[in-house]
Design an enzyme around this catalytic site. Structure first.
Site, mmCIF file in Angstrom:
data_model
loop_
_atom_site.group_PDB
_atom_site.id
_atom_site.type_symbol
_atom_site.label_atom_id
_atom_site.label_comp_id
_atom_site.label_asym_id
_atom_site.label_seq_id
_atom_site.Cartn_x
_atom_site.Cartn_y
_atom_site.Cartn_z
ATOM 1 N N CYS A 189 51.236 34.056 37.716
ATOM 2 C CA CYS A 189 51.540 33.937 36.537
ATOM 3 C C CYS A 189 53.069 33.666 36.136
ATOM 4 O O CYS A 189 53.969 34.250 36.453
ATOM 5 C CB CYS A 189 52.051 35.420 35.778
ATOM 6 S SG CYS A 189 52.251 35.722 34.205
ATOM 7 N N CYS A 201 55.190 35.610 34.220
ATOM 8 C CA CYS A 201 56.021 37.221 34.641
ATOM 9 C C CYS A 201 57.490 36.595 35.384
ATOM 10 O O CYS A 201 57.977 37.115 35.735
ATOM 11 C CB CYS A 201 54.934 37.710 35.196
ATOM 12 S SG CYS A 201 53.256 37.595 34.425
ATOM 13 N N ASP A 202 56.932 35.707 36.089
ATOM 14 C CA ASP A 202 57.788 35.418 37.304
ATOM 15 C C ASP A 202 58.692 34.257 37.742
ATOM 16 O O ASP A 202 59.526 34.091 38.327
ATOM 17 C CB ASP A 202 56.890 35.708 38.845
ATOM 18 C CG ASP A 202 55.958 36.449 38.537
ATOM 19 O OD1 ASP A 202 56.503 37.338 38.343
ATOM 20 O OD2 ASP A 202 55.043 36.775 39.546
#
Ligand code: NDP
Length: 323
Positions: free
Chosen positions: A137, A140-141
């Site tokens: 992701c 997200c990261d």
């Protein structure tokens, strides 16, 4: 124990739309949002950065904001929400029983809207560097300090891969896209975007062989699928964008799934193989997989459930009657 009319499992666009329609139909739906299915509550939209194709948002909207608005709208009506995972849907007797981590109910109908999650690759080094350079992701990261001004790689050639690669260019020094075919599968507009981005280098006809490094990821080995030649690419991040797997485990063996685990629905409806159980969104849709189609299916599932209830709910034991 209380017998509910509708239990909706999920918290993505399909689930909140089903809840909105069922609540407006005065069915007092119960929503189990899930906390771990698909990685997180709210589903995949929560990991999508910019949504430009959801009608009604001409300036675009972020995935988390879109989900937040959907939830807020559904909660304006009469719904009961439990922030927990469903552990079991017991379909051996009717009314069905839904067991959550803390709450259990009987219910006349169930809408499964548990979505799908991003697939991972079991390459050598995956376990070692998962969370230490490898992720599924980018949204997200990708912004983590660890990835800033570093070369990164995205594997896949679909819309997700293009979206992730474009997103990562905000932080990375450059982004390699590793594509196993000699062309991208993504939509034309996404293809153009990555091809025009000077920070993205697409490496066609290559697969990834392994991930290497010390404490964290330092490089990957990629292989030319035609010549078999390998080359090492220095990257600090590797992001999988190779498609999705439906979250259908809780109904496996209870209702019909296709060979890849997607819930089968009767054509043009959200009826599953079991009376009173409906499916909506990515858990039953491997073709369109869009927020807008999931929302549409959520609406269909609530209307299907409402109609089914009006035709069947007077019956004492539907399972016995149908068998
Ligand atoms: P897709 O299934 O469309 O693409 C998966 C990609 O990963 C393909 O290029 C596939 O290669 C590749 N792949 C799969 N397995 C492997 C493997 N083992 N090794 C290497 N490569 C692999 O998934 P997406 O998640 O990209 O998209 C799913 C759906 O969601 C689509 O309908 C898409 O349009 C939609 N979507 C829309 C977005 C938007 O509009 N903003 C954003 C993201 C997704 P191959 O082509 O060879 O099979």
């Amino acid at each position: 124990m209380d017998i509910k009319n509708i239990i909706i499992i999920g918290s993505g666009p399909a689930a909140w739309t089903a809840a909105l329609y069922a609540a407006r139909g005065e069915l007092k739906p119960v929503v189990f949002t899930g906390v771990k299915s698909g990685g997180q509550r709210g589903g995949q939209l929560t990991t999508t950065f910019e949504v430009e194709n959801f009608p009604g948002f001409p300036l675009g909207v972020t995935g988390p904001e879109l989900i937040r608005l959907m939830e807020e709208q559904a909660r304006k009506f009469n719904i009961e929400v439990y922030e927990e995972d469903v552990l079991e849907v017991d379909t051996t007797s009717y009314p069905y029983a839904v067991r959550g981590t803390s709450n259990n109910f009987f219910t006349k109908t169930v809408i499964i809207a548990t979505g799908a999650y991003a697939k991972k690759m079991e390459i050598p080094g995956h376990t070692e560097f998962w969370g230490k350079g490898i992720s599924a992701c980018a949204v997200c990261d990708g912004a983590l300090p660890f990835f800033r001004n570093q070369p990164l790689a995205v594997i896949g050639g679909g819309d997700s891969a293009c979206e992730e690669a474009s997103f990562l260019t905000k932080y990375a020094s450059m982004v390699y896209m590793i594509v196993r075919k000699d062309h991208l599968r993504a939509s034309k507009i996404m293809q153009e975007r990555v091809k025009e981005n000077p920070k993205i280098k697409i490496i066609f006809s290559h697969t990834i062989e392994k991930a290497m490094g010390g404490i964290t990821l330092e490089s990957i080995l990629v292989k030319d699928v035609n010549s078999g030649e390998t080359q090492k690419l220095a990257v600090r991040g590797l992001f999988y964008a190779i498609g999705h797997q439906p979250n259908s485990e809780i109904v496996k063996g209870k209702i019909e799934l296709d060979a890849t685990g997607y819930i089968k629905v009767k054509k043009g409806t959200t009826h599953t193989s079991l009376e009173g159980i409906f499916a909506a969104g990515d858990v039953s849709d491997k073709r369109y997989r869009q927020a807008i189609t999931a929302a549409g299916m959520g609406c269909m599932s609530a209307l299907d459930a409402e109609k089914w209830l009006s035709e069947n709910s007077h019956k004492e034991n539907i399972l016995i009657e149908k068998s």
